[in-house]
Design an enzyme around this catalytic site. Sequence first.
Site, PDB file in Angstrom:
ATOM      1  N   GLY A  14      -3.250   2.751  15.615  1.00 44.85           N
ATOM      2  CA  GLY A  14      -4.113   3.876  15.262  1.00 44.85           C
ATOM      3  C   GLY A  14      -3.447   4.981  14.471  1.00 44.85           C
ATOM      4  O   GLY A  14      -3.886   6.139  14.537  1.00 44.85           O
ATOM      5  N   SER A  15      -2.437   4.647  13.674  1.00 49.19           N
ATOM      6  CA  SER A  15      -1.809   5.736  12.902  1.00 49.19           C
ATOM      7  C   SER A  15      -2.727   6.217  11.774  1.00 49.19           C
ATOM      8  O   SER A  15      -2.761   7.416  11.478  1.00 49.19           O
ATOM      9  CB  SER A  15      -0.436   5.309  12.369  1.00 49.19           C
ATOM     10  OG  SER A  15      -0.554   4.359  11.346  1.00 49.19           O
ATOM     11  N   ASN A  16      -3.480   5.316  11.159  1.00 54.53           N
ATOM     12  CA  ASN A  16      -4.451   5.775  10.152  1.00 54.53           C
ATOM     13  C   ASN A  16      -5.552   6.601  10.809  1.00 54.53           C
ATOM     14  O   ASN A  16      -6.012   7.597  10.238  1.00 54.53           O
ATOM     15  CB  ASN A  16      -5.040   4.580   9.393  1.00 54.53           C
ATOM     16  CG  ASN A  16      -4.120   4.103   8.300  1.00 54.53           C
ATOM     17  OD1 ASN A  16      -3.957   4.781   7.288  1.00 54.53           O
ATOM     18  ND2 ASN A  16      -3.470   2.970   8.520  1.00 54.53           N
ATOM     19  N   MET A  92      -9.117  -5.470  13.988  1.00 55.72           N
ATOM     20  CA  MET A  92      -8.754  -6.862  13.734  1.00 55.72           C
ATOM     21  C   MET A  92      -9.881  -7.836  14.097  1.00 55.72           C
ATOM     22  O   MET A  92      -9.658  -8.837  14.769  1.00 55.72           O
ATOM     23  CB  MET A  92      -7.470  -7.210  14.510  1.00 55.72           C
ATOM     24  CG  MET A  92      -6.292  -6.318  14.158  1.00 55.72           C
ATOM     25  SD  MET A  92      -5.917  -6.317  12.380  1.00 55.72           S
ATOM     26  CE  MET A  92      -5.144  -7.918  12.244  1.00 55.72           C
ATOM     27  N   ARG A  93     -11.085  -7.510  13.663  1.00 56.55           N
ATOM     28  CA  ARG A  93     -12.215  -8.417  13.875  1.00 56.55           C
ATOM     29  C   ARG A  93     -12.908  -8.650  12.541  1.00 56.55           C
ATOM     30  O   ARG A  93     -13.143  -7.702  11.792  1.00 56.55           O
ATOM     31  CB  ARG A  93     -13.261  -7.806  14.833  1.00 56.55           C
ATOM     32  CG  ARG A  93     -12.772  -7.489  16.218  1.00 56.55           C
ATOM     33  CD  ARG A  93     -12.363  -8.696  17.000  1.00 56.55           C
ATOM     34  NE  ARG A  93     -13.403  -9.727  17.118  1.00 56.55           N
ATOM     35  CZ  ARG A  93     -13.164 -10.970  17.504  1.00 56.55           C
ATOM     36  NH1 ARG A  93     -11.941 -11.360  17.789  1.00 56.55           N
ATOM     37  NH2 ARG A  93     -14.156 -11.835  17.596  1.00 56.55           N
ATOM     38  N   ASN A 109     -12.647   0.287   4.569  1.00 57.26           N
ATOM     39  CA  ASN A 109     -11.499  -0.341   5.224  1.00 57.26           C
ATOM     40  C   ASN A 109     -10.249   0.027   4.442  1.00 57.26           C
ATOM     41  O   ASN A 109     -10.319   0.290   3.237  1.00 57.26           O
ATOM     42  CB  ASN A 109     -11.662  -1.867   5.232  1.00 57.26           C
ATOM     43  CG  ASN A 109     -10.491  -2.561   5.912  1.00 57.26           C
ATOM     44  OD1 ASN A 109     -10.040  -2.133   6.985  1.00 57.26           O
ATOM     45  ND2 ASN A 109      -9.966  -3.622   5.306  1.00 57.26           N
ATOM     46  N   HIS A 111      -6.425  -1.479   3.486  1.00 54.37           N
ATOM     47  CA  HIS A 111      -5.648  -2.714   3.468  1.00 54.37           C
ATOM     48  C   HIS A 111      -4.290  -2.409   2.842  1.00 54.37           C
ATOM     49  O   HIS A 111      -4.229  -1.715   1.817  1.00 54.37           O
ATOM     50  CB  HIS A 111      -6.404  -3.781   2.657  1.00 54.37           C
ATOM     51  CG  HIS A 111      -5.692  -5.084   2.626  1.00 54.37           C
ATOM     52  ND1 HIS A 111      -5.758  -5.990   3.669  1.00 54.37           N
ATOM     53  CD2 HIS A 111      -4.868  -5.642   1.692  1.00 54.37           C
ATOM     54  CE1 HIS A 111      -5.008  -7.044   3.372  1.00 54.37           C
ATOM     55  NE2 HIS A 111      -4.463  -6.860   2.193  1.00 54.37           N
ATOM     56  N   VAL A 174       3.111   5.378   4.741  1.00 53.14           N
ATOM     57  CA  VAL A 174       3.134   6.804   4.379  1.00 53.14           C
ATOM     58  C   VAL A 174       1.998   7.099   3.392  1.00 53.14           C
ATOM     59  O   VAL A 174       1.309   8.118   3.505  1.00 53.14           O
ATOM     60  CB  VAL A 174       4.512   7.174   3.752  1.00 53.14           C
ATOM     61  CG1 VAL A 174       4.483   8.578   3.167  1.00 53.14           C
ATOM     62  CG2 VAL A 174       5.628   7.027   4.773  1.00 53.14           C
TER      63      VAL A 174
HETATM   64  C1  GRF Z   1      -2.467  -0.653   8.445  1.00 54.95           C
HETATM   65  O1  GRF Z   1      -1.352  -1.133   7.723  1.00 54.95           O
HETATM   66  C2  GRF Z   1      -3.746  -0.958   7.722  1.00 54.95           C
HETATM   67  O2  GRF Z   1      -3.610  -0.950   6.331  1.00 54.95           O
HETATM   68  C3  GRF Z   1      -4.051  -2.360   8.194  1.00 54.95           C
HETATM   69  O3  GRF Z   1      -3.656  -2.394   9.532  1.00 54.95           O
HETATM   70  C4  GRF Z   1      -2.656  -1.409   9.764  1.00 54.95           C
HETATM   71  C5  GRF Z   1      -3.169  -0.517  10.853  1.00 54.95           C
HETATM   72  O4  GRF Z   1      -2.212   0.413  11.263  1.00 54.95           O
HETATM   73  N1  GRF Z   1      -5.445  -2.660   7.992  1.00 54.95           N
HETATM   74  P1  GRF Z   1      -2.639   1.626  12.203  1.00 54.95           P
HETATM   75  O5  GRF Z   1      -3.304   1.010  13.431  1.00 54.95           O
HETATM   76  O6  GRF Z   1      -3.575   2.489  11.422  1.00 54.95           O
HETATM   77  O7  GRF Z   1      -1.363   2.316  12.559  1.00 54.95           O
END
Ligand code: GRF
Length: 202
Positions: A14-16, A92-93, A109, A111, A174
Amino acid sequence: MPKKRTAILISGRGSNMRALIEAAKAPDYPADIALVLSNVETAEGLARARDAGIPTKVISHKVFASREEFDIAVDAALTDARIDLVCLAGFMRIQSEAFVRKWQGRMLNIHPSLLPAFPGTRVHEQVLAAGVTRSGCTVHFVVPELDAGPIVAQASVPVLPGDTPQTLAARVLVEEHKLYPLALQMLADGKVALVGGRATFY
Ligand code: GRF
C-alpha cells in the site's frame, strides 16, 4: 466542485495508497479518499489506512465461487460508499469484464513499466532481461485487457548498470508515488477522460 469520492483497492504493502492519501490531504486536492478496500485481510496497507483514519473494508475473494461474484460484492461496497472514482494500487486480482465496463473511465491502475512495454508480472525482471536502458511507470484507465488501457501519465527512470529487480523497483517506486497523485488529480479535475476508447486531455 465537490471532491470526487475515491476508493483505493489494494492487496499488499500500500505505498501508492499512502501517497494518494497524503496528496488528498491538501485542501484543494479534487479527490477525497473515502474507502480503502482489500481482498487480503492481512494487507499491510490496511493498517496504514486505518492509522490515517480512512474507512476500510476487506472482501476476501476466497469466499466467492467465481470472479464475477467477488466483483459484484466489491461493486456493492463501492456503491454503498457512494464512490465516484477507483484507484487500483497493487490490487492483485484480475477483474471481470462486467465490473471493468461498469467502472470504465472512472478506474485507474498503476503499473511499474513504460506500457505497452512489459505488461504482466515480474516486470522489473522482464525489463532487466530485455536490456533496455530506461524504465518507469504508467497510470492508465482500466479496460478489460490486462495492463492495456489508455495511458493517462507516465514517468521514466534510467536502468543503471548493476541494477537488480529490487534496485530498479525502488527507483521506479519513487516516481510512482509522484505520478499516481498527479493522475488522480487530472481525472478528478476533469483534465483527462476516456472518450471513445482513448484518453482525451482537456
Ligand atoms: C507497485 O509497483 C505498482 O506499480 C504495482 O504493484 C506495486 C504496488 O506497490 N501495480 P504498493 O502496494 O503500492 O506499495
